[in-house]
Write a protein that holds these residues in place. Structure first.
Motif, PDB file in Angstrom:
ATOM      1  N   UNK A  33       0.843  -1.195   0.000  1.00 22.96           N
ATOM      2  CA  UNK A  33       0.000   0.000   0.000  1.00 22.96           C
ATOM      3  C   UNK A  33       0.878   1.244   0.000  1.00 22.96           C
ATOM      4  N   UNK A  34       0.369   2.298  -0.591  1.00 19.04           N
ATOM      5  CA  UNK A  34       1.074   3.579  -0.636  1.00 19.04           C
ATOM      6  C   UNK A  34       0.156   4.639  -0.038  1.00 19.04           C
ATOM      7  N   UNK A  35       0.592   5.244   1.054  1.00 18.58           N
ATOM      8  CA  UNK A  35      -0.191   6.283   1.726  1.00 18.58           C
ATOM      9  C   UNK A  35       0.704   7.479   2.012  1.00 18.58           C
ATOM     10  N   UNK A  36       0.058   8.626   2.236  1.00 16.96           N
ATOM     11  CA  UNK A  36       0.781   9.868   2.541  1.00 16.96           C
ATOM     12  C   UNK A  36       1.820  10.171   1.460  1.00 16.96           C
ATOM     13  N   UNK A  37       1.411   9.985   0.202  1.00 14.62           N
ATOM     14  CA  UNK A  37       2.309  10.260  -0.927  1.00 14.62           C
ATOM     15  C   UNK A  37       2.605  11.754  -1.009  1.00 14.62           C
ATOM     16  N   UNK A  38       3.866  12.077  -1.236  1.00 12.81           N
ATOM     17  CA  UNK A  38       4.259  13.474  -1.443  1.00 12.81           C
ATOM     18  C   UNK A  38       5.448  13.517  -2.384  1.00 12.81           C
ATOM     19  N   UNK A  79      18.838  14.433   3.324  1.00 14.45           N
ATOM     20  CA  UNK A  79      18.435  14.467   4.728  1.00 14.45           C
ATOM     21  C   UNK A  79      17.428  15.600   4.983  1.00 14.45           C
ATOM     22  N   UNK A  80      17.647  16.751   4.347  1.00 20.34           N
ATOM     23  CA  UNK A  80      16.720  17.878   4.515  1.00 20.34           C
ATOM     24  C   UNK A  80      15.365  17.565   3.896  1.00 20.34           C
ATOM     25  N   UNK A  81      15.363  16.879   2.769  1.00 22.22           N
ATOM     26  CA  UNK A  81      14.106  16.503   2.127  1.00 22.22           C
ATOM     27  C   UNK A  81      13.332  15.506   2.994  1.00 22.22           C
ATOM     28  N   UNK A  82      14.046  14.553   3.587  1.00 20.34           N
ATOM     29  CA  UNK A  82      13.409  13.584   4.484  1.00 20.34           C
ATOM     30  C   UNK A  82      12.745  14.308   5.655  1.00 20.34           C
ATOM     31  N   UNK A  83      13.461  15.240   6.249  1.00 24.44           N
ATOM     32  CA  UNK A  83      12.925  15.989   7.393  1.00 24.44           C
ATOM     33  C   UNK A  83      11.656  16.746   6.991  1.00 24.44           C
ATOM     34  N   UNK A  84      11.680  17.375   5.805  1.00 29.04           N
ATOM     35  CA  UNK A  84      10.513  18.131   5.352  1.00 29.04           C
ATOM     36  C   UNK A  84       9.306  17.222   5.188  1.00 29.04           C
ATOM     37  N   UNK A  85       9.537  16.020   4.680  1.00 32.34           N
ATOM     38  CA  UNK A  85       8.425  15.079   4.519  1.00 32.34           C
ATOM     39  C   UNK A  85       7.902  14.602   5.871  1.00 32.34           C
ATOM     40  N   UNK A  86       8.800  14.175   6.738  1.00 29.44           N
ATOM     41  CA  UNK A  86       8.366  13.631   8.030  1.00 29.44           C
ATOM     42  C   UNK A  86       7.686  14.684   8.896  1.00 29.44           C
ATOM     43  N   UNK A  87       8.041  15.942   8.692  1.00 32.93           N
ATOM     44  CA  UNK A  87       7.379  17.018   9.445  1.00 32.93           C
ATOM     45  C   UNK A  87       5.905  17.158   9.071  1.00 32.93           C
TER      46      UNK A  87
END
Length: 326
Positions: free
Chosen positions: A27-32, A43-51
């Protein structure tokens, strides 16, 4: 059985896509999706997504555009480098699994449905025969998929960096102009978004036409809408050369299970509302023009991948097969 939820990501040279996946159900959820040039690092992109989401999975799978064999990964068409430890720290995951982006696309193929694909040529796929996925974007990715007693196995490659061979004097003169002083002209230098820009600029130079800066998406749109004859000619070269390269890769992998075109360019230029039989004929002619093996390629099915989350699904498949989870 307890579900295994993971952060999955598909990191290309232009876009970074993220989602949360149950890697058993795919399943794919919270796609961005984010443009990579918005961030100084992955690392900065990961942080932006997880935020933006409430989840913090303990496992993560990343599909990366470039080789992932070394401890420190250097992306091919992006000034980002990182280690698995860096990604663990950025994501909070205890384990991070890395896979090449087109290896992930290959792993997704058995799980793509009719709505995820658009057939543009050939017959029906031969059951359990090898498949190959390739596509121009910021670079030119390639991977194979072969069946074994234990299931489907992806064969990663850096096939986009093979040497490109001109077939006539016009092509040779154009490629010489593009190459200038470079010693090696790879397929990726020509069959990619940046390659389309190079072709366009070289054609303008040969025609004595002054053109301003133009991006690959702009050239594609100008060509499709009939706004620029030079753009249309440049796109024609890219489509023919993509067909030639796809035919070469179909031979390399004996891909009677199908040739699958990924990346943003094929999805746009072979969109049914835009593509014409005339333009597709150029692609197919180059695809099948392999001398004594032309008849071998004629029934090979060719598909365009429409699904934006195919790479994410492939990253989830790769993670589900990782040894640490077995």
């Amino acid at each position: 059985m307890k579900s295994r939820t993971a952060l999955v990501a598909d990191i290309g040279g232009t876009n970074a896509r993220f989602a949360i996946s149950d890697i058993d159900e795919l399943t794919i959820e919270h796609f961005a999706a984010f443009r990579c040039d918005m961030f100084p690092s992955l690392q900065a992109a990961i942080k932006a997504y997880l935020d933006c989401i409430p989840h913090r999975p303990s496992i993560a799978g990343f599909a990366i555009a470039g080789p992932v064999t070394e401890e420190t990964v250097h992306m091919t068409n992006l000034p980002w480098s990182f280690s698995r430890k860096d990604l663990c720290q950025a994501s909070g995951a205890k384990y991070v699994h890395l896979v090449n982006d087109f290896e992930a696309l290959a792993l997704s193929l058995p799980f793509l449905g009719p709505h995820d694909l658009r057939k543009i040529g050939g017959g029906d796929p031969v059951d359990r025969a090898p498949k190959v996925v390739l596509g121009p974007g910021t670079g030119l990715g390639v991977a194979g998929l072969v069946f074994s007693p234990s299931g489907w196995i992806a064969i990663p490659s850096e096939g986009g960096h093979i040497s490109f061979a001109a077939e006539d004097a016009d092509e040779l003169s154009l490629i010489k102009l593009i190459a200038k002083d470079e010693k090696h002209v790879s397929a990726e230098r020509l069959i990619s978004g940046p390659g389309l820009v190079r072709i366009y600029q070289a054609l303008a130079e040969t025609r004595g036409v002054a053109v301003g800066p133009a991006s690959a998406p702009e050239i594609v749109e100008q060509a499709l809408h009939g706004e620029d004859r030079l753009a249309l000619e440049a796109l024609g070269y890219l489509e023919r050369w993509l067909g030639r390269f796809a035919g070469d890769m179909a031979l390399v992998y004996s891909a009677r299970g199908g040739v699958y075109l990924g990346g943003g360019i094929p999805a746009r230029v072979f969109d049914p509302s835009e593509v014409t039989a005339f333009r597709l004929a150029f692609f197919h002619r180059e695809f099948q023009s392999k001398g004594r093996l032309s008849s071998f390629l004629e029934p090979t099915p060719i598909f365009v991948i429409n699904a934006l989350d195919a790479g994410l699904r492939g990253a989830a498949v790769a993670l589900s097969q990782a040894e640490f989870l077995s």
